[in-house]
Design a protein around this motif. Structure first.
Motif, mmCIF file in Angstrom:
data_model
loop_
_atom_site.group_PDB
_atom_site.id
_atom_site.type_symbol
_atom_site.label_atom_id
_atom_site.label_comp_id
_atom_site.label_asym_id
_atom_site.label_seq_id
_atom_site.Cartn_x
_atom_site.Cartn_y
_atom_site.Cartn_z
ATOM 1 N N LYS A 37 -1.813 12.443 0.875
ATOM 2 C CA LYS A 37 -2.778 12.700 1.945
ATOM 3 C C LYS A 37 -3.733 11.520 2.117
ATOM 4 O O LYS A 37 -4.044 11.118 3.237
ATOM 5 N N ILE A 38 -4.161 10.944 1.012
ATOM 6 C CA ILE A 38 -5.037 9.771 1.075
ATOM 7 C C ILE A 38 -4.299 8.590 1.699
ATOM 8 O O ILE A 38 -4.854 7.872 2.537
ATOM 9 N N ALA A 39 -3.040 8.403 1.335
ATOM 10 C CA ALA A 39 -2.246 7.300 1.885
ATOM 11 C C ALA A 39 -2.101 7.427 3.395
ATOM 12 O O ALA A 39 -2.183 6.427 4.126
ATOM 13 N N VAL A 40 -1.901 8.641 3.884
ATOM 14 C CA VAL A 40 -1.789 8.865 5.327
ATOM 15 C C VAL A 40 -3.120 8.564 6.002
ATOM 16 O O VAL A 40 -3.172 7.900 7.042
ATOM 17 N N GLN A 41 -4.203 9.004 5.413
ATOM 18 C CA GLN A 41 -5.521 8.743 5.999
ATOM 19 C C GLN A 41 -5.804 7.243 6.045
ATOM 20 O O GLN A 41 -6.297 6.727 7.052
ATOM 21 N N VAL A 42 -5.470 6.522 4.987
ATOM 22 C CA VAL A 42 -5.684 5.071 4.954
ATOM 23 C C VAL A 42 -4.833 4.378 6.013
ATOM 24 O O VAL A 42 -5.306 3.484 6.720
ATOM 25 N N ALA A 43 -3.573 4.798 6.165
ATOM 26 C CA ALA A 43 -2.700 4.203 7.182
ATOM 27 C C ALA A 43 -3.273 4.436 8.577
ATOM 28 O O ALA A 43 -3.288 3.530 9.414
ATOM 29 N N LEU A 44 -3.763 5.641 8.842
ATOM 30 C CA LEU A 44 -4.374 5.940 10.136
ATOM 31 C C LEU A 44 -5.605 5.069 10.372
ATOM 32 O O LEU A 44 -5.794 4.505 11.462
ATOM 33 N N GLU A 45 -6.438 4.941 9.352
ATOM 34 C CA GLU A 45 -7.634 4.103 9.483
ATOM 35 C C GLU A 45 -7.252 2.647 9.713
ATOM 36 O O GLU A 45 -7.846 1.965 10.560
ATOM 37 N N ASP A 46 -6.274 2.151 8.975
ATOM 38 C CA ASP A 46 -5.825 0.766 9.156
ATOM 39 C C ASP A 46 -5.315 0.544 10.577
ATOM 40 O O ASP A 46 -5.619 -0.468 11.208
ATOM 41 N N LEU A 47 -4.533 1.493 11.083
ATOM 42 C CA LEU A 47 -4.005 1.373 12.443
ATOM 43 C C LEU A 47 -5.116 1.362 13.479
ATOM 44 O O LEU A 47 -5.104 0.558 14.409
ATOM 45 N N LEU A 48 -6.069 2.264 13.336
ATOM 46 C CA LEU A 48 -7.095 2.434 14.355
ATOM 47 C C LEU A 48 -8.225 1.416 14.264
ATOM 48 O O LEU A 48 -8.773 1.002 15.276
ATOM 49 N N ILE A 49 -8.562 1.001 13.060
ATOM 50 C CA ILE A 49 -9.728 0.140 12.879
ATOM 51 C C ILE A 49 -9.364 -1.335 12.849
ATOM 52 O O ILE A 49 -10.021 -2.153 13.464
ATOM 53 N N GLY A 50 -8.293 -1.653 12.105
ATOM 54 C CA GLY A 50 -8.079 -3.072 11.937
ATOM 55 C C GLY A 50 -6.662 -3.554 11.929
ATOM 56 O O GLY A 50 -6.415 -4.715 11.660
ATOM 57 N N GLY A 51 -5.708 -2.703 12.183
ATOM 58 C CA GLY A 51 -4.333 -3.170 12.224
ATOM 59 C C GLY A 51 -3.698 -3.377 10.869
ATOM 60 O O GLY A 51 -2.628 -3.942 10.772
ATOM 61 N N GLY A 52 -4.341 -2.955 9.805
ATOM 62 C CA GLY A 52 -3.752 -3.069 8.478
ATOM 63 C C GLY A 52 -4.436 -4.125 7.635
ATOM 64 O O GLY A 52 -5.033 -5.063 8.162
ATOM 65 N N PRO A 53 -4.368 -3.980 6.326
ATOM 66 C CA PRO A 53 -4.992 -4.954 5.431
ATOM 67 C C PRO A 53 -4.428 -6.345 5.674
ATOM 68 O O PRO A 53 -3.234 -6.525 5.828
#
Length: 105
Positions: A24-40
């Motif tokens: 669940k945390i991994a999915v949330q991080v992926a969503l945040e990366d997509l929406l905020i910055g395009g990934g680490p």
């Protein structure tokens, strides 16, 4: 990266082998990366041409008793807590979920 970008523009995260809460945390991080910055490590600030997010949960073959644990937990997390539409399609297969790009904007 928390996800992989596919040639068609969709994004994929594979949760195989992760515990339920970590999934669940991994999915949330992926969503945040997509929406905020395009990934680490991405030089993009925001992804403007966002594709669907495909989440590989598996079907539970390696879970105790062969019962899926990750899939129902991730579906509940996305639908109940994040209020996102989650698609379960034959096109993607039984071990995958899809969040349409329309839900991400």
């Amino acid at each position: 990266l928390s996800y992989t970008t596919l040639p068609n523009g969709d994004h994929l995260i594979d949760l195989h082998g992760l515990p339920v809460e970590v999934s669940k945390i991994a999915v949330q991080v992926a969503l945040e990366d997509l929406l905020i910055g395009g990934g680490p490590g991405s030089k993009k600030k925001v992804v403007h041409d966002l594709g669907d997010l495909i989440i590989v949960t598996g079907v539970g073959k390696h879970s105790p008793g062969g019962v899926a644990l990750i899939r129902p937990a991730v579906i509940e997390f996305l639908r109940e807590q994040l209020r996102l539409q989650v698609l379960e399609t034959r096109f993607d297969g039984p071990g995958r979920l899809r969040i349409p790009r329309s839900e991400l904007w």
